[in-house]
Design an enzyme around this catalytic site. Structure first.
Site, PDB file in Angstrom:
ATOM      1  N   ARG A 108       2.368 -10.517  10.536  1.00  0.00           N
ATOM      2  CA  ARG A 108       3.722  -9.950  10.705  1.00  0.00           C
ATOM      3  C   ARG A 108       4.777 -10.942  10.217  1.00  0.00           C
ATOM      4  NH1 ARG A 108       2.379  -5.723   9.875  1.00  0.00           N
ATOM      5  NH2 ARG A 108       0.405  -6.760   9.522  1.00  0.00           N
ATOM      6  N   GLN A 143      -7.296  -4.623   9.797  1.00  0.00           N
ATOM      7  CA  GLN A 143      -6.208  -4.217  10.690  1.00  0.00           C
ATOM      8  C   GLN A 143      -6.602  -3.003  11.537  1.00  0.00           C
ATOM      9  OE1 GLN A 143      -2.053  -4.587   9.146  1.00  0.00           O
ATOM     10  NE2 GLN A 143      -3.058  -4.864   7.163  1.00  0.00           N
ATOM     11  N   LYS A 148       0.816  -1.216   0.000  1.00  0.00           N
ATOM     12  CA  LYS A 148       0.000   0.000   0.000  1.00  0.00           C
ATOM     13  C   LYS A 148       0.854   1.272   0.000  1.00  0.00           C
ATOM     14  CE  LYS A 148      -0.680   0.665   4.956  1.00  0.00           C
ATOM     15  NZ  LYS A 148       0.118   1.903   4.998  1.00  0.00           N
ATOM     16  N   THR A 149       1.972   1.260   0.741  1.00  0.00           N
ATOM     17  CA  THR A 149       2.829   2.450   0.776  1.00  0.00           C
ATOM     18  C   THR A 149       3.406   2.724  -0.606  1.00  0.00           C
ATOM     19  OG1 THR A 149       3.388   1.960   3.076  1.00  0.00           O
ATOM     20  CG2 THR A 149       4.812   3.504   1.912  1.00  0.00           C
ATOM     21  N   ASP A 157      -3.566   7.868   4.483  1.00  0.00           N
ATOM     22  CA  ASP A 157      -3.011   6.536   4.743  1.00  0.00           C
ATOM     23  C   ASP A 157      -3.639   5.974   6.022  1.00  0.00           C
ATOM     24  OD1 ASP A 157      -1.405   4.315   4.466  1.00  0.00           O
ATOM     25  OD2 ASP A 157       0.353   5.245   5.366  1.00  0.00           O
ATOM     26  N   GLU A 158      -3.730   4.641   6.128  1.00  0.00           N
ATOM     27  CA  GLU A 158      -4.249   3.964   7.322  1.00  0.00           C
ATOM     28  C   GLU A 158      -5.614   4.536   7.733  1.00  0.00           C
ATOM     29  OE1 GLU A 158      -2.818   1.378   8.254  1.00  0.00           O
ATOM     30  OE2 GLU A 158      -0.639   1.527   8.187  1.00  0.00           O
TER      31      GLU A 158
END
Length: 768
Positions: A630, A263, A40-41, A232-233
């Site tokens: 993770r 998330q 995504k980044t 973002d997020e």
């Protein structure tokens, strides 16, 4: 199909088809649902670069992140793609840093000075402690941290001190907990901040909303200037952030939000999962949706296991993540007799992996639900002489000597900051004790001046401050005036170096020859290094913009430091080669080749508290999903059959989440019979709060958390009975209502106050 942009030939060939489409969709609302490890980044970075390369002016773009680190990394990559000059002009940063800059521009409209300073959490607690003392309240009842949390929640729901004071629901909730004076503390704290020209983190969002609400000319100007907004997020945004973004995007509707509802794990901080869930349905029906479902981080086994878990959540956006990496090892499952055995077993398993795979220590992470679980793990690691690091430990910026130096810098920029004054007036020691400080505080209040300005009051002796003490106070005032004058012309590094030397800080720390004293001096000099690096970096940007003659002033450095998030503040210097220990919350955004998740037990993960909240278990499941994703290569889950809790050995049962992972992904497939029979969670998909419990602020509805509801049935209880609850402790039933599945008990708990519990869910033990 792979193609290239014409102008600077930014190569989009490294993006997959969906990423490519998301990057190229510039106009209109866009929802990018980005699964864990889906890049995504990278998409957000390339999208901004693509916009700049296609004629969008940098000043027209506002990109909002949750950490300075994320903003910095994206800005660096964008500069590599389109050049430093374009990247430097972007409005890119955290919500707080971007909005603080806007608030400084219009501070006078809100009754604040342009150089207002910003409280961190400890500053806010100290200020609230003074308010509690002034109101003659018991600090044991009104714990500053608890009061601050309540005020923070109110602000994040856009409730000012006046709104709070006029909210019967808020007052009733506080009264039921024996803290009906929180509204008065909030009011005094808000007035104190305004008087001293200070905002805390939550104020930045609150006042940004007030600015947009009360000053339409400012709103129109900002809406005209900002044509494109990227967030973002987005799943982590709260009510205050939601309304700001919606208002700023109202004119052009060019808004791109990126996030993963699976998330969303910060409800306790006020994050609203509904913001992303309802982005298309409620806010932007015309929005284009892009699902980034390919996971580039983890093996197929780990991704599929995470999918099988999160499928149990009802309140989620549809997506199916997949990995085209290797199949990978199955997930290990490690039953242990006790928490001590669990720690030893995990460390032994790590030892074997290190030997078998020739893996370094820093390839391993041990994740747990609560910080208290780290103790036995640390003991087991120390016995093996394995190096480890506790992530999210004591931050560099939270150390006393660093906060002392930063307080000097704050007071130089804002002489009304009484909290900063109180911290530095006698550091290094100047023979100015607490009694003198209290008398100065009274003088400042009575004469309506700041504590720094009170040092020059002609009638200071009337407050029983002796002439010898007054001489020292005036000497301090002269020094601070000199520093403040320098702040207008000297660059930040030159000024901070002068302060460290001339304030006596350096010589005071040099006199302490202990290891601790040497470390404190090293920390102060490390902060000086940080100032130097900041100045050099900013000078490079100014040079690119053709403004080489400008100085990088202290105010710029302090804004950068004041608005750092917890994630940005982490101690970063050479972790070298150490095993990482951290809570699952701290692990978000990180990745490790080998991950061990411990404490997979009912009432620990999911936590007992979560089972008493509407949709609480769903949030815990999302938290476990974050933990699973993770891992890159290998994942191990463990649980203890008994664990010491509050000094008592308690028998435990395996977490329901273990049962929800597909057996085909587990190394030792769990026998289903080992799990206790559980009824399907009875909970509404969407909770609709009682209108009586809402405070309306313009179009925003402020919900002061509904009553808790517990998780197991109980019977034959009557008003007057004394009962015991697993979380709330001992209490007395004061009312019963309803019958059958709808039966409720109102219980007045000694410590937790009044709670209304649904009997079919409540675990109550009758004591008398």
């Amino acid at each position: 199909m792979c193609s290239k942009i014409k102008r600077n030939m930014i190569d989009l060939c490294g993006l997959n088809n969906v990423q490519n489409e998301a990057v190229r969709s510039i106009d209109g609302p866009n929802l990018i649902i980005a699964g864990a490890g889906s890049g995504k980044t990278r998409v957000l970075t390339y999208k901004i670069a693509y916009m700049l390369d296609n004629g969008v002016k940098p000043s027209e773009i506002m990109a909002l992140t949750f950490t300075n680190k994320a903003a910095g990394q994206m800005k660096t990559r964008i500069a590599e793609l389109v050049g430093t000059q374009k990247a430097a002009r972007l409005r890119m940063g955290t919500f707080h840093s971007i909005f603080a800059r806007i608030l400084r521009e219009y501070a006078d409209l809100l009754g604040f000075p342009k150089n207002f300073t910003i409280y961190d959490t400890s500053d806010s607690k100290n200020a609230i402690r003074h308010c509690i003392k002034e109101l003659k309240l018991d600090e044991k009842t009104y714990k500053p941290g608890l009061v601050l949390s309540r005020i923070s929640s109110a602000k994040n729901h856009l409730a000012t001190a006046a709104n709070y004071m006029n909210s019967p629901a808020a007052i009733d909730k506080d009264r039921s907990c024996g803290r009906e004076k929180i509204c008065e503390i909030y009011s005094m704290y808000a007035n104190k901040c305004k008087k001293e020209g200070v905002m805390d983190f939550d104020d930045i969002l609150l006042y940004m909303n007030i600015l947009l609400r009360d000053f339409p000319q400012v709103t129109e100007k900002l809406q005209s200037e900002i044509s494109y907004i990227l967030v973002d997020e987005y799943q982590d945004t709260n009510t205050a952030q939601y309304y700001i973004v919606r208002k700023l995007a109202q004119k052009h509707q060019n808004i791109t939000v990126v996030g993963d509802d699976s998330q969303s794990i910060y409800a306790f901080r006020g994050a609203k999962i509904d913001n992303i869930i309802n982005f298309k349905k409620r806010d932007y029906p015309q929005a284009k949706t892009f699902r980034l479902e390919q996971n580039y981080r983890s093996t197929q086994t780990i991704v599929n296991a995470a999918n099988s878990l999160i499928a149990n959540n009802e309140n989620r956006l549809p997506k199916s993540c997949f990995s085209q990496g290797e199949q990978g090892e199955k997930i290990g499952l490690m039953p242990c007799s006790s928490d001590r055995e669990e720690a030893q077993s995990v460390v032994s398993a790590i030892s074997k992996k290190i030997y078998a795979d020739k893996a370094p220590y820093n390839a391993f992470a041990i994740l747990y639900r609560t910080n208290s679980q780290s103790r036995v793990l640390e003991e087991a690691l120390r016995k093996r002489n394995f190096p480890y690091k506790i992530y999210a430990g004591h931050s560099f910026y939270e150390r006393k000597e660093i906060k002392d130096l930063l307080a000097y810098l704050r007071l130089i920029l804002n002489r009304n900051d009484d909290e900063a004054f109180g911290r530095v007036i006698n550091f290094p020691p100047r023979k100015i004790g607490d009694t003198t400080l209290e008398r100065l505080r009274n003088a400042a209040q009575n004469e309506h001046v700041s504590m720094l300005d009170s040092l020059r009051l002609p009638n200071l002796e009337s407050y029983d401050i002796k002439s010898a003490t007054r001489a020292r106070l005036v000497q301090f005032a002269d020094m601070m005036d000199l520093f403040a004058k320098m702040a207008d012309t000297a660059d930040a590094y030159e000024l901070v170096l002068t302060i460290i030397k001339n304030s006596g800080l350096k010589s005071h720390l040099e006199e302490d020859f202990t290891i601790e004293g040497t470390t404190r001096l090293q920390n102060v000099m490390e902060l000086l290094n940080g100032v130097k690096e900041f100045v050099e970096k900013e000078n490079e940007i100014l040079k690119e913009l053709g403004r080489s003659d400008e100085k990088v002033l202290l105010s710029a450095f302090m804004e950068n430091v004041s608005l750092m998030t917890d994630s940005d503040k982490e101690d970063d210097p050479d972790d070298n080669n150490k095993i990482h220990l951290m809570t699952v919350h701290s692990s978000k955004g990180l990745e490790f080749p080998y991950v061990y998740i411990v404490g997979m037990e009912e009432n620990l993960f999911p936590s007992q508290m979560s089972q008493m909240e509407v949709n609480g278990v769903e949030e815990e499941r999302r938290l476990f999903y974050v933990a699973l994703t993770r891992a890159e290569k290998y994942l191990n889950l463990s649980y203890a059959k008994s664990r010491f809790i509050n000094g008592n050995l308690v028998n435990t049962s395996p977490s329901r989440f273990l049962e929800e992972i597909g057996e085909e992904y587990m190394e030792d497939a769990p026998v289903r019979s080992m799990f206790p029979k559980r009824q399907k969670e009875e909970r509404p998909l969407h909770y609709t709060p009682d209108p009586a419990k809402l405070v309306r602020v313009d179009s925003a509805q402020v919900n002061f958390s509904p009553e808790d509801s517990s998780s197991v049935s109980s019977s034959d209880l009557n008003p007057g009975d004394v009962v015991l609850h697993g979380v709330f402790g001992e209490g007395e039933i004061i009312a019963m209502e309803g019958t059958g599945p709808q039966a409720k008990a109102t219980v007045n708990f000694k410590k937790a106050g009044k709670k209304v519990l649904l009997m079919k869910f409540a675990k109550l033990t009758k004591l008398s």
